[in-house]
Scaffold this motif. Structure first.
Motif, mmCIF file in Angstrom:
data_model
loop_
_atom_site.group_PDB
_atom_site.id
_atom_site.type_symbol
_atom_site.label_atom_id
_atom_site.label_comp_id
_atom_site.label_asym_id
_atom_site.label_seq_id
_atom_site.Cartn_x
_atom_site.Cartn_y
_atom_site.Cartn_z
ATOM 1 N N THR A 98 0.648 -1.083 0.082
ATOM 2 C CA THR A 98 0.137 -0.086 0.099
ATOM 3 C C THR A 98 0.965 1.369 -0.100
ATOM 4 O O THR A 98 0.441 2.211 -0.644
ATOM 5 C CB THR A 98 -0.958 -0.017 1.148
ATOM 6 N N ILE A 99 2.038 1.196 0.830
ATOM 7 C CA ILE A 99 2.837 2.309 0.906
ATOM 8 C C ILE A 99 3.450 2.657 -0.567
ATOM 9 O O ILE A 99 3.548 3.810 -1.089
ATOM 10 C CB ILE A 99 3.830 2.181 1.997
ATOM 11 N N ARG A 100 3.980 1.607 -1.181
ATOM 12 C CA ARG A 100 4.512 1.527 -2.525
ATOM 13 C C ARG A 100 3.480 2.227 -3.385
ATOM 14 O O ARG A 100 3.887 3.045 -4.206
ATOM 15 C CB ARG A 100 4.972 0.283 -3.162
ATOM 16 N N ALA A 101 2.211 1.651 -3.162
ATOM 17 C CA ALA A 101 1.202 2.336 -4.271
ATOM 18 C C ALA A 101 0.947 4.053 -4.011
ATOM 19 O O ALA A 101 0.681 4.664 -4.749
ATOM 20 C CB ALA A 101 -0.081 1.591 -4.251
ATOM 21 N N ALA A 102 1.030 4.202 -2.622
ATOM 22 C CA ALA A 102 0.942 5.536 -2.231
ATOM 23 C C ALA A 102 2.158 6.538 -2.817
ATOM 24 O O ALA A 102 1.823 7.821 -3.366
ATOM 25 C CB ALA A 102 0.790 5.812 -0.719
ATOM 26 N N VAL A 103 3.360 5.963 -2.759
ATOM 27 C CA VAL A 103 4.212 6.931 -3.224
ATOM 28 C C VAL A 103 4.245 6.835 -4.665
ATOM 29 O O VAL A 103 4.432 7.990 -5.362
ATOM 30 C CB VAL A 103 5.598 6.172 -2.772
ATOM 31 N N ASN A 104 3.826 5.778 -5.559
ATOM 32 C CA ASN A 104 3.544 5.945 -6.814
ATOM 33 C C ASN A 104 2.494 6.986 -7.035
ATOM 34 O O ASN A 104 2.859 7.918 -8.353
ATOM 35 C CB ASN A 104 3.255 4.479 -7.391
ATOM 36 N N GLU A 105 1.412 7.204 -6.530
ATOM 37 C CA GLU A 105 0.469 8.209 -6.607
ATOM 38 C C GLU A 105 0.957 9.443 -6.355
ATOM 39 O O GLU A 105 0.745 10.357 -7.304
ATOM 40 C CB GLU A 105 -0.827 8.000 -5.811
ATOM 41 N N LEU A 106 1.769 9.861 -5.455
ATOM 42 C CA LEU A 106 2.411 10.991 -5.065
ATOM 43 C C LEU A 106 3.253 11.564 -6.390
ATOM 44 O O LEU A 106 3.206 12.685 -6.580
ATOM 45 C CB LEU A 106 3.338 11.155 -3.873
ATOM 46 N N TYR A 107 3.802 10.780 -7.017
ATOM 47 C CA TYR A 107 4.855 10.992 -7.978
ATOM 48 C C TYR A 107 4.060 11.253 -9.214
ATOM 49 O O TYR A 107 4.631 12.007 -9.980
ATOM 50 C CB TYR A 107 5.887 9.731 -8.319
ATOM 51 N N ASP A 108 2.677 10.853 -9.270
ATOM 52 C CA ASP A 108 1.985 11.247 -10.413
ATOM 53 C C ASP A 108 1.688 12.687 -10.281
ATOM 54 O O ASP A 108 1.277 13.289 -11.509
ATOM 55 C CB ASP A 108 0.609 10.450 -10.253
ATOM 56 N N TYR A 109 1.950 13.393 -9.217
ATOM 57 C CA TYR A 109 1.643 15.087 -8.825
ATOM 58 C C TYR A 109 2.977 15.564 -9.107
ATOM 59 O O TYR A 109 2.836 16.921 -8.751
ATOM 60 C CB TYR A 109 0.723 15.069 -7.580
ATOM 61 N N GLY A 110 4.107 15.031 -8.981
ATOM 62 C CA GLY A 110 5.404 15.637 -8.954
ATOM 63 C C GLY A 110 6.347 14.688 -8.300
ATOM 64 O O GLY A 110 6.206 13.790 -7.659
#
Length: 166
Positions: A98-110
């Protein structure tokens, strides 16, 4: 296993974060849903102007199997991610997926300048090399058990232990 006092763990986490950052608090982003509840309360208790909510549904490695959750809301970040120092908040750290997925999502924004992780409970069982900087408590649970954070109408936290989930 004795009951887990989520409110006590929250106070431990709050004290760790306060001590580490002082007045230089990073942007807060909670993972939907338990992490978002925690981020909202941390923002209030730390005097942060806002907090974001990260939806990991599209970055889950089991997305094809599970699809979008009907109650999932889109990621909402009231701050610029590019170069930001971010405190990512979740309720339970288990495999790290879940944390890996959250970091990927954050990187979608910058591209953040730094991401720290805060969790109420680290239950071990890591599948990925991910660890939290701030932890309310580390516990061991059987792989078939799930720890579920609940929030009552007054905003108080509690944990429920569910059996039979792998």
């Amino acid at each position: 296993m004795p009951p887990i006092n989520a409110e006590s763990l929250y106070q431990t986490l709050l004290a760790q974060i306060r001590q580490a950052y002082g007045a230089g608090l990073p942007a807060l982003a909670g993972i939907h849903s338990g992490g978002a509840w925690l981020a909202e309360r941390l923002a209030r208790d730390l005097g942060a102007p806002a907090f974001g909510v990260v939806n990991v549904a599209l970055h889950r490695d089991d997305y094809a199997k599970k699809g979008l959750h009907s109650q999932a809301s889109p990621t909402q970040l009231p701050f610029a991610v590019e170069g930001a120092s971010i405190l990512l908040v979740d309720d339970v750290l288990y495999t790290g997926r879940t944390i890996r997925a959250a970091v990927n999502e954050l990187y979608d924004y910058g591209r953040p300048g730094r991401i720290d992780l805060a969790v109420l409970v680290d239950r071990g069982g890591r599948e990925l090399p991910i660890g939290a900087r701030f932890v309310g408590q580390a516990i061991e649970l059987d792989g078939s058990q799930t720890l579920v954070l609940e929030q009552d109408p007054a905003g108080q936290f509690s944990f429920r232990l569910e059996a039979g989930h792998a």
